[in-house]
Design a protein around this motif. Structure first.
Motif, PDB file in Angstrom:
ATOM      1  N   GLU B 280       0.826  -1.202   0.000  1.00 37.89           N
ATOM      2  CA  GLU B 280       0.000   0.000   0.000  1.00 37.89           C
ATOM      3  C   GLU B 280       0.861   1.253   0.000  1.00 37.89           C
ATOM      4  N   MET B 281       0.411   2.246  -0.723  1.00 39.75           N
ATOM      5  CA  MET B 281       1.058   3.544  -0.634  1.00 39.75           C
ATOM      6  C   MET B 281       0.439   4.278   0.563  1.00 39.75           C
ATOM      7  N   TYR B 282       1.263   4.989   1.293  1.00 39.46           N
ATOM      8  CA  TYR B 282       0.785   5.718   2.476  1.00 39.46           C
ATOM      9  C   TYR B 282      -0.087   6.887   2.053  1.00 39.46           C
ATOM     10  N   ILE B 283       0.262   7.441   0.929  1.00 32.26           N
ATOM     11  CA  ILE B 283      -0.431   8.624   0.463  1.00 32.26           C
ATOM     12  C   ILE B 283      -0.432   8.570  -1.064  1.00 32.26           C
ATOM     13  N   ASP B 284      -1.421   9.165  -1.671  1.00 40.50           N
ATOM     14  CA  ASP B 284      -1.521   9.101  -3.130  1.00 40.50           C
ATOM     15  C   ASP B 284      -0.754  10.282  -3.733  1.00 40.50           C
ATOM     16  N   SER B 285       0.498  10.050  -4.081  1.00 34.36           N
ATOM     17  CA  SER B 285       1.347  11.139  -4.575  1.00 34.36           C
ATOM     18  C   SER B 285       1.574  11.046  -6.072  1.00 34.36           C
ATOM     19  N   PRO B 286       1.212  12.078  -6.817  1.00 33.82           N
ATOM     20  CA  PRO B 286       1.453  12.085  -8.260  1.00 33.82           C
ATOM     21  C   PRO B 286       2.836  12.624  -8.624  1.00 33.82           C
ATOM     22  N   THR B 287       3.684  12.870  -7.639  1.00 30.86           N
ATOM     23  CA  THR B 287       4.970  13.507  -7.947  1.00 30.86           C
ATOM     24  C   THR B 287       6.134  12.563  -7.669  1.00 30.86           C
ATOM     25  N   ASN B 288       7.309  13.125  -7.466  1.00 37.44           N
ATOM     26  CA  ASN B 288       8.510  12.287  -7.437  1.00 37.44           C
ATOM     27  C   ASN B 288       8.760  11.566  -6.114  1.00 37.44           C
ATOM     28  N   GLN B 289       7.992  11.913  -5.082  1.00 35.55           N
ATOM     29  CA  GLN B 289       8.160  11.252  -3.795  1.00 35.55           C
ATOM     30  C   GLN B 289       7.053  10.206  -3.617  1.00 35.55           C
ATOM     31  N   GLN B 290       7.427   8.975  -3.368  1.00 31.02           N
ATOM     32  CA  GLN B 290       6.463   7.896  -3.166  1.00 31.02           C
ATOM     33  C   GLN B 290       6.635   7.340  -1.759  1.00 31.02           C
ATOM     34  N   PHE B 291       5.537   7.316  -1.023  1.00 33.96           N
ATOM     35  CA  PHE B 291       5.586   6.881   0.371  1.00 33.96           C
ATOM     36  C   PHE B 291       4.931   5.499   0.481  1.00 33.96           C
ATOM     37  N   VAL B 292       5.687   4.513   0.903  1.00 31.33           N
ATOM     38  CA  VAL B 292       5.215   3.130   0.959  1.00 31.33           C
ATOM     39  C   VAL B 292       5.154   2.675   2.412  1.00 31.33           C
ATOM     40  N   VAL B 293       4.115   1.912   2.718  1.00 29.35           N
ATOM     41  CA  VAL B 293       4.019   1.321   4.054  1.00 29.35           C
ATOM     42  C   VAL B 293       4.654  -0.062   4.011  1.00 29.35           C
ATOM     43  N   LEU B 294       5.714  -0.250   4.780  1.00 26.64           N
ATOM     44  CA  LEU B 294       6.391  -1.547   4.814  1.00 26.64           C
ATOM     45  C   LEU B 294       6.308  -2.160   6.210  1.00 26.64           C
ATOM     46  N   ALA B 295       6.125  -3.482   6.212  1.00 24.60           N
ATOM     47  CA  ALA B 295       6.290  -4.176   7.486  1.00 24.60           C
ATOM     48  C   ALA B 295       7.760  -4.026   7.886  1.00 24.60           C
ATOM     49  N   ASN B 296       7.996  -3.913   9.185  1.00 27.19           N
ATOM     50  CA  ASN B 296       9.358  -3.607   9.628  1.00 27.19           C
ATOM     51  C   ASN B 296      10.370  -4.662   9.172  1.00 27.19           C
ATOM     52  N   ASP B 297       9.965  -5.934   9.163  1.00 26.20           N
ATOM     53  CA  ASP B 297      10.881  -6.981   8.710  1.00 26.20           C
ATOM     54  C   ASP B 297      11.237  -6.791   7.240  1.00 26.20           C
ATOM     55  N   ASP B 298      10.233  -6.506   6.445  1.00 23.58           N
ATOM     56  CA  ASP B 298      10.461  -6.263   5.017  1.00 23.58           C
ATOM     57  C   ASP B 298      11.393  -5.076   4.816  1.00 23.58           C
ATOM     58  N   MET B 299      11.123  -4.027   5.582  1.00 27.24           N
ATOM     59  CA  MET B 299      11.949  -2.825   5.476  1.00 27.24           C
ATOM     60  C   MET B 299      13.413  -3.178   5.741  1.00 27.24           C
ATOM     61  N   GLU B 300      13.609  -3.924   6.789  1.00 31.10           N
ATOM     62  CA  GLU B 300      14.956  -4.355   7.184  1.00 31.10           C
ATOM     63  C   GLU B 300      15.644  -5.101   6.028  1.00 31.10           C
ATOM     64  N   ARG B 301      14.954  -6.073   5.458  1.00 30.99           N
ATOM     65  CA  ARG B 301      15.551  -6.851   4.371  1.00 30.99           C
ATOM     66  C   ARG B 301      15.846  -5.985   3.149  1.00 30.99           C
ATOM     67  N   LEU B 302      14.860  -5.181   2.770  1.00 30.21           N
ATOM     68  CA  LEU B 302      15.012  -4.377   1.559  1.00 30.21           C
ATOM     69  C   LEU B 302      16.178  -3.388   1.661  1.00 30.21           C
ATOM     70  N   SER B 303      16.403  -2.927   2.903  1.00 33.42           N
ATOM     71  CA  SER B 303      17.434  -1.896   3.094  1.00 33.42           C
ATOM     72  C   SER B 303      18.836  -2.419   2.780  1.00 33.42           C
ATOM     73  N   LYS B 304      18.949  -3.738   2.631  1.00 34.70           N
ATOM     74  CA  LYS B 304      20.270  -4.270   2.272  1.00 34.70           C
ATOM     75  C   LYS B 304      20.514  -4.218   0.771  1.00 34.70           C
ATOM     76  N   TYR B 305      19.460  -3.913   0.007  1.00 32.29           N
ATOM     77  CA  TYR B 305      19.575  -3.933  -1.456  1.00 32.29           C
ATOM     78  C   TYR B 305      19.507  -2.542  -2.105  1.00 32.29           C
ATOM     79  N   VAL B 306      18.687  -1.672  -1.534  1.00 34.06           N
ATOM     80  CA  VAL B 306      18.564  -0.314  -2.089  1.00 34.06           C
ATOM     81  C   VAL B 306      18.442   0.704  -0.957  1.00 34.06           C
ATOM     82  N   GLY B 307      18.804   1.929  -1.284  1.00 34.69           N
ATOM     83  CA  GLY B 307      18.681   3.003  -0.298  1.00 34.69           C
ATOM     84  C   GLY B 307      17.325   3.678  -0.385  1.00 34.69           C
TER      85      GLY B 307
END
Lengths: 349, 349, 349, 349
Positions: B280-307
């Motif tokens: 899910e997106m946290y907010i509906d943004s039509p511009t260059n900033q995209q806000f995503v809701v991540l489960a904390n575990d997912d966030m942790e894993r993803l942070s090892k691949y991209v900033g």
């Protein structure tokens, strides 16, 4: 028409005036270096049970708040205050004029909750961007609050803990301090305030003096070169004697508390008058300010008999009004109010 | 590791850099009196369809906000802003440093509602004590907002009406203005902004330049002695050419909008990647900033691949994170993100 | 020991005190909205022969100077003052605290010369870099000056011309204004000051009041929202009555001038005492401050008999000292001084 | 027409530009947290022989001076500076904007004398009224000065002693520091400056960079929370890399000194040209600014061939003009100047 619209309607307590008359032609050096100021400092230190308190006198409340906040904070720090706090709403931006942000907290009947402070500080330091934000450096509270309410000793202790655990300073605005100390059931005393706060002031303008507030830095912990800082803010009295004489009188033989007690008793009668007539108080205030909810028609009628203050619209048909007593409130005035209420108010609900 | 943590990760657009290289050894007078700055002003005036716009260049966003607010307001006035607005939260008190209070309004997905402005002004003037309060003198909005959202042309018109009916000025912070103008479905254009606002700025630092923001006073309505005021704030460039060359390039042949459009397309892909993965997106943004809701575990894993950027805790188990694209975002980077999401995220709910 | 060390050693004039006593328990609204303040304004307008003068009361001189200068100047303007002027030397940076530079001019016995103003303005605008400099926006003078000297009507007219030809405002600090108006041989009157200045203040603290200065904007030309500006500076009296009563009394039946005249007569005697004893005056002052050059040994001896103020070292062996009279100076005090001089001073040169 | 009117006419040194090009698309975090800034800090620490120096980068000189002075001084302190010092004359009141007074000292060819500092401090503390005055808290010097002159190592040591004996801080404005360090005969080095000063800055804008100044707090003695203080002043770079890359390049392999040396050599030729033609230098400057006294007719004629700066009127017939060289000055430009002087100047006295 007798007025209860605020607590600075009259001049000063007769004993204070007498002291001004007696000492009027005595020569005294300027800038607070006179024997009256020295005497006032001695009396206040004794009342606070703090022999080393540093004490300065300033003309009015907003000036005092600006001075204290600006001189106690680092430049990158702001002051936490209830959103209803005087510094946040009714000082025309005097705090920001001196460069500091007021950081608004929820108000609980005018009071700041220790847990709201803890929560603010926690969220601030948890935020990875906090170096781009205003650091919380102080908590400002008023006692009594702008709504006439009081902190308990336990609440005050909890607040002091919340502050000091996080390196924040606690500043108590005592513009109406006498009316807080003299209230029924309070367990907050001047020595306790002195013990818990980093700085506070004892209001004179609203409690028996023509003008003047006494800023107290417990245990001598004032910022360096304080006289120069006061002068820079334009707040230094040339004739320091004027406030020195007044505070020396107010703190001799407990006068400050005795005249404050009178205001409490008058406020109790005012409250009773409205409650007897079936009216609700907007807030449960044990001090000199009583907030009554009046139907707009009633308010209109009553305003032809006595003076009082408009506080805020409650809804389309009701308004919150303020009746303030003070050291100067006369029994005759309260009796006029009783008669006026009897004559013209019929509870409309 | 490719990063989407913010929109100022790279230097400047290659065309801008080329222009800096080409003009590097040409002698030019200081303080904005050079031919490049003159050219930039001409180009921006044309883009705004405003021949008499007064335009000045300042180094960064906070400086610009402080300068504009301080120089457009009277000393007794404050600025209304969304409680989430940059000036209220993330400028370390730069507005208060210059003596002005930020008056917080509710934020609606980062936006200020015209009716909230009307309501504030109404209550202000209805309050009998308003002479003791900070006068509302300006409304500050950001477009896009700090949450990537955009005003519609109607909302902007309504806001301008609400301001001008009450004598307030409207100031639009366009730190990311290009990404707003290039968004899908927006009906807000540069000429419209120029028509409705009393002052606004066109961001360079986040949209193709090494540094620099262009402050625009539509129809030449700048405060007097503006160069001196800029200097007093410490904000005057000695080598005005540096920003002159950059903005002249950015506004030639529509480059500013073209590179902004690239960011929008990259942001669309980013959004799709997460939506395809069931997020899910946290907010509906039509511009260059995209806000995503991540489960904390997912966030942790993803942070090892991209900033990416930490935004705020949503609840104990979920966090809002930000992925920002920009003029510089590379397709390869977005592809890396797609692979990383596929590899390591399993939607946990 | 009788003291001449300054002109704020006593409380207030007995008539002022009597008025405070008489009105003490009368209820009056706050913030200058009381009948006493209205009366004071009427009296001062009459004394100034200016029916539309806008008048506000502030607690003390430094506060007044900070308030007036900050609110009359644009942010990029500074104030020209004699290098010996109070705002340049003895206000702990209160002017700079509010953001304005004091631009020092040569002092001629404490006075500013119109030609120095013209010269400054000429050189300023002739300098190609003046947009990088503080614009001169106002001339500050004190009358009497810090050295007790007075402007003539012609000098004041010339100064006003020099200011107004260049768009500068003229501000007269009248902390000791009464002693200037009552001096022998002066042709400067209150209506003339009102005619020539853009703003001035009439000192109360040093001329019969407990505290308070009256700021006058001739012909109603005050900056907008002045009450709010005063409040923002922390300078608004809650009990405006305190200064209202005092100034209403001082300006009834010419009391202000009568008590000032007393000070002049006492100052004449003081001067005569020293001249008869063969001493030189440091400066030729027609007002209440008399500056005497004493050999250091003589100064030492005399200081055991009467109080006076140290002013500055003249050379290794001589010191300039100040004897100030005031509305309160007693003939007995002057007689003590005469005896002390006779007893202990032997002119050493 | 070739110009010598100032030392910020061109962009940046080609090596600096090359580094900006090479690193342009590399992603780097904001706010100075990037590897380029880290590298620049390492290089500057090494050049200063101070491993623990705290270093921050700011956009321009006036901003730097305002930031440093405001953050190093207590609120009641002012800064001593030569009356000709940049902060006293040419910063549009930026120092006062942040609340501090500039206390002017006599200028000796643009320099401050240690004994003038001692004398000021002595007189200040000897004055019984000094609590009503601005405390001297810092000495500001520029090196080279605004007149191109240099302190000797002994003078600098003496000044540091004068400061530190009285608790004052010493701040060196090095907007043109390279041209001072590379001058013939100077014994002042970067390590010496680091040893003697409490804070100083190394100018980039005038010495090879597009923009940027490096503020150095020797031995890590910076005020707390410095990033927040910079942000509050509006002076924090979002893309810190921009100045990081530039300073890393300037301080690699001694580039800063080498390009400064070029300016010195060009200045030597300029000086020789005028001396050969029989002209007098206004001041004996060993650095990149050369001040020549020209008859007004000569000035008029010469101005049609080369660009130079008007400095000040000397008398009715003569003007002081400035020829500035820089890292960018071309031999061809100097040759043009030589030809122009030969063609059109005839020494008129």
């Amino acid at each position: 028409m007798y007025s209860f619209s605020c607590d600075y309607l009259e001049g000063c307590h007769p004993d204070v005036l007498a002291a001004l008359c007696e000492t009027n032609m005595e020569q005294a050096p300027g800038y607070g270096d006179d024997r009256f100021t020295a005497e006032a400092i001695r009396e206040i230190r004794e009342a606070c049970q703090d022999d080393s308190a540093a004490i300065h006198f300033v003309n009015g409340g907003t000036q005092t708040n600006q001075l204290v906040i600006d001189t106690m904070l680092d430049s990158y720090e702001g002051v936490l205050a209830a959103e209803t706090g005087h510094v946040n709403v009714h000082e025309a931006g005097a705090i920001e004029f001196s460069g500091h942000k007021v950081l608004a907290l929820p108000a609980h009947n005018g009071k700041v909750a220790a847990d709201d402070v803890r929560d603010y500080v926690h969220r601030f330091y948890a935020d990875g961007n906090h170096d781009h934000m205003v650091f919380p450096g102080m908590v400002y509270i008023s006692h009594p609050t702008e709504y006439g309410t009081l902190y308990t000793a336990d609440e005050l202790r909890d607040l002091a803990d919340a502050c000091h655990q996080s390196g924040l300073k606690l500043f108590l605005d005592g513009a109406r301090l006498g009316y807080g100390l003299a209230a029924d059931g309070t367990d907050v005393t001047l020595p306790l305030i002195d013990e818990l706060c980093d700085v506070f002031y004892i209001g004179g303008t609203k409690v028996g003096a023509l003008n003047g507030e006494a800023v107290v830095f417990p245990r001598g912990k004032e910022p360096s070169h304080y006289l120069t800082r006061i002068k820079q803010h334009g707040a230094l009295f040339a004739k320091g004697r004027l406030v020195g004489v007044q505070f020396a009188t107010l703190f001799k033989d407990n006068l400050y508390l005795r005249i404050s007690r009178h205001a409490i008793e008058m406020a109790g009668q005012i409250r009773q008058i409205f409650e007897d007539a079936g009216y609700e108080m907007y807030i449960d205030s044990p001090t000199n300010q009583q907030f009554v909810v009046l139907a707009n028609d009633d308010m209109e009628r009553l305003s032809k008999y006595v003076g009082f203050g408009f506080w805020e619209e409650l809804d389309a048909d009701h308004t919150v009004v303020r009746f303030a007593s003070s050291w100067a409130t006369m029994q005759e005035g309260v009796d006029e109010l009783r008669a006026a209420v009897a004559t013209c108010l019929k509870k409309t609900e």
